[in-house]
Structures are given as structure tokens and as C-alpha cells.
Write a protein that holds these residues in place. Structure first.
Motif, PDB file in Angstrom:
ATOM      1  N   CYS A  65     -38.202 -20.661 -40.256  1.00 17.79           N
ATOM      2  CA  CYS A  65     -38.991 -21.870 -39.974  1.00 17.79           C
ATOM      3  C   CYS A  65     -40.473 -21.524 -39.882  1.00 17.79           C
ATOM      4  CB  CYS A  65     -38.538 -22.518 -38.671  1.00 17.79           C
ATOM      5  SG  CYS A  65     -36.836 -23.123 -38.682  1.00 17.79           S
ATOM      6  N   ILE A 114     -28.368 -33.614 -40.680  1.00 18.08           N
ATOM      7  CA  ILE A 114     -29.225 -32.452 -40.906  1.00 18.08           C
ATOM      8  C   ILE A 114     -28.380 -31.212 -40.649  1.00 18.08           C
ATOM      9  CG2 ILE A 114     -31.300 -31.244 -40.120  1.00 18.08           C
ATOM     10  CD1 ILE A 114     -32.365 -34.148 -39.502  1.00 18.08           C
ATOM     11  N   SER A 115     -28.257 -30.389 -41.682  1.00 13.98           N
ATOM     12  CA  SER A 115     -27.312 -29.286 -41.606  1.00 13.98           C
ATOM     13  C   SER A 115     -27.940 -27.932 -41.311  1.00 13.98           C
ATOM     14  CB  SER A 115     -26.509 -29.200 -42.907  1.00 13.98           C
ATOM     15  OG  SER A 115     -27.370 -29.009 -44.005  1.00 13.98           O
ATOM     16  N   SER A 116     -29.245 -27.793 -41.497  1.00 10.47           N
ATOM     17  CA  SER A 116     -29.884 -26.515 -41.204  1.00 10.47           C
ATOM     18  C   SER A 116     -31.387 -26.708 -41.096  1.00 10.47           C
ATOM     19  CB  SER A 116     -29.556 -25.478 -42.285  1.00 10.47           C
ATOM     20  OG  SER A 116     -30.147 -25.848 -43.518  1.00 10.47           O
ATOM     21  N   VAL A 117     -32.029 -25.691 -40.582  1.00 10.58           N
ATOM     22  CA  VAL A 117     -33.489 -25.669 -40.526  1.00 10.58           C
ATOM     23  C   VAL A 117     -33.959 -24.372 -41.178  1.00 10.58           C
ATOM     24  CG1 VAL A 117     -33.759 -27.123 -38.487  1.00 10.58           C
ATOM     25  CG2 VAL A 117     -33.460 -24.677 -38.178  1.00 10.58           C
ATOM     26  N   ALA A 176     -36.183 -27.705 -42.463  1.00  9.77           N
ATOM     27  CA  ALA A 176     -35.929 -28.828 -43.358  1.00  9.77           C
ATOM     28  C   ALA A 176     -37.186 -29.691 -43.411  1.00  9.77           C
ATOM     29  CB  ALA A 176     -34.748 -29.648 -42.858  1.00  9.77           C
ATOM     30  N   TYR A 209     -34.034 -28.678 -48.040  1.00  9.74           N
ATOM     31  CA  TYR A 209     -33.690 -27.503 -47.247  1.00  9.74           C
ATOM     32  C   TYR A 209     -34.233 -26.222 -47.864  1.00  9.74           C
ATOM     33  CZ  TYR A 209     -30.424 -30.537 -44.808  1.00  9.74           C
ATOM     34  OH  TYR A 209     -29.872 -31.550 -44.070  1.00  9.74           O
ATOM     35  N   SER A 210     -34.344 -26.194 -49.160  1.00  7.58           N
ATOM     36  CA  SER A 210     -34.781 -24.987 -49.856  1.00  7.58           C
ATOM     37  C   SER A 210     -36.280 -25.050 -50.098  1.00  7.58           C
ATOM     38  CB  SER A 210     -34.035 -24.864 -51.186  1.00  7.58           C
ATOM     39  OG  SER A 210     -34.524 -23.772 -51.913  1.00  7.58           O
TER      40      SER A 210
END
Length: 110
Positions: A35, A72-75, A77, A93-94
Motif C-alpha cells: 500500500c 473489496i477483496s484486497s488492498v 485498491a 487492484y493491480s
């Protein structure tokens, strides 16, 4: 350096529901190293975006309702919503490069 607006869950939920200016929100957690790297890329990208565009940021640990509602599945984001807010926000996300971030943000801000 562009300052990112901090948003809590209530502010973000309201901003996502009401039409208005294009919305860009950087979602993160405080201890996430990826992050921090993505935020640095976003800081660089922000210098190349229109001056009036507000970029917000929010800690997903403080957004349980938003995380659940928008899956929201990951950070890290990057959540973007166009001015009309139709179709709901898009989530990236990427974040492989500053150019990729710019292309993604410009789709909603133009």
C-alpha cells in the motif's frame, strides 16, 4: 505534493451514492508495505491529473460496510466513480505502474 482527503465510512458511503464530481479513493491498511508503494505511485500520478480532482483515501479496517457492499477483496485498491455514479464504482487492484493508474483514473475524470 497533493494532499489526499481522509474519508470515514459515512463520508465515503455518501460520496458514492450522490452524483457530483468524479471520485477517486485509495483504499489501504496502515501496515501494508505494498500500500505504501502504491500510494507513492499515486502521489506521482496526482501531479499529472487535473488540479480540481479530489483524491480521497481510507483505511479499509474502518470501512466494514463499504468492504462488504462493494466486495473489496484486497488492498491496495483504487476505487473510482464517475460523476453520474451509474453502474457503481470500479475497483482496480493491480497497480503495476504510474501510467496504469493514470489511465484508470482518467477514464472517470474526463
Amino acid at each position: 505534493m497533493k494532499v489526499f482527503k481522509q474519508m470515514n465510512e459515512q463520508e465515503l458511503a455518501l460520496a458514492l451514492e450522490q452524483p457530483g464530481e468524479p471520485l477517486v479513493v485509495f483504499l489501504h491498511t496502515p501496515l501494508c508495505g505494498t500500500c505504501k508503494a502504491a500510494r507513492r505511485m499515486l502521489e506521482v500520478a496526482a501531479h499529472l491529473l487535473p488540479p480540481g480532482l479530489v483524491i480521497a483515501e481510507a483505511n479499509v479496517n474502518m470501512l466494514p460496510g463499504i468492504v462488504s457492499r462493494y466486495r473489496i477483496s484486497s488492498v491496495p485498491a483504487l476505487m473510482t466513480a464517475g460523476a453520474d455514479r451509474t453502474g457503481g464504482p470500479e475497483i482496480l487492484y493491480s497497480m503495476g505502474s504510474v501510467e496504469q493508474m493514470l489511465d484508470y483514473i482518467r477514464r472517470v475524470s474526463s
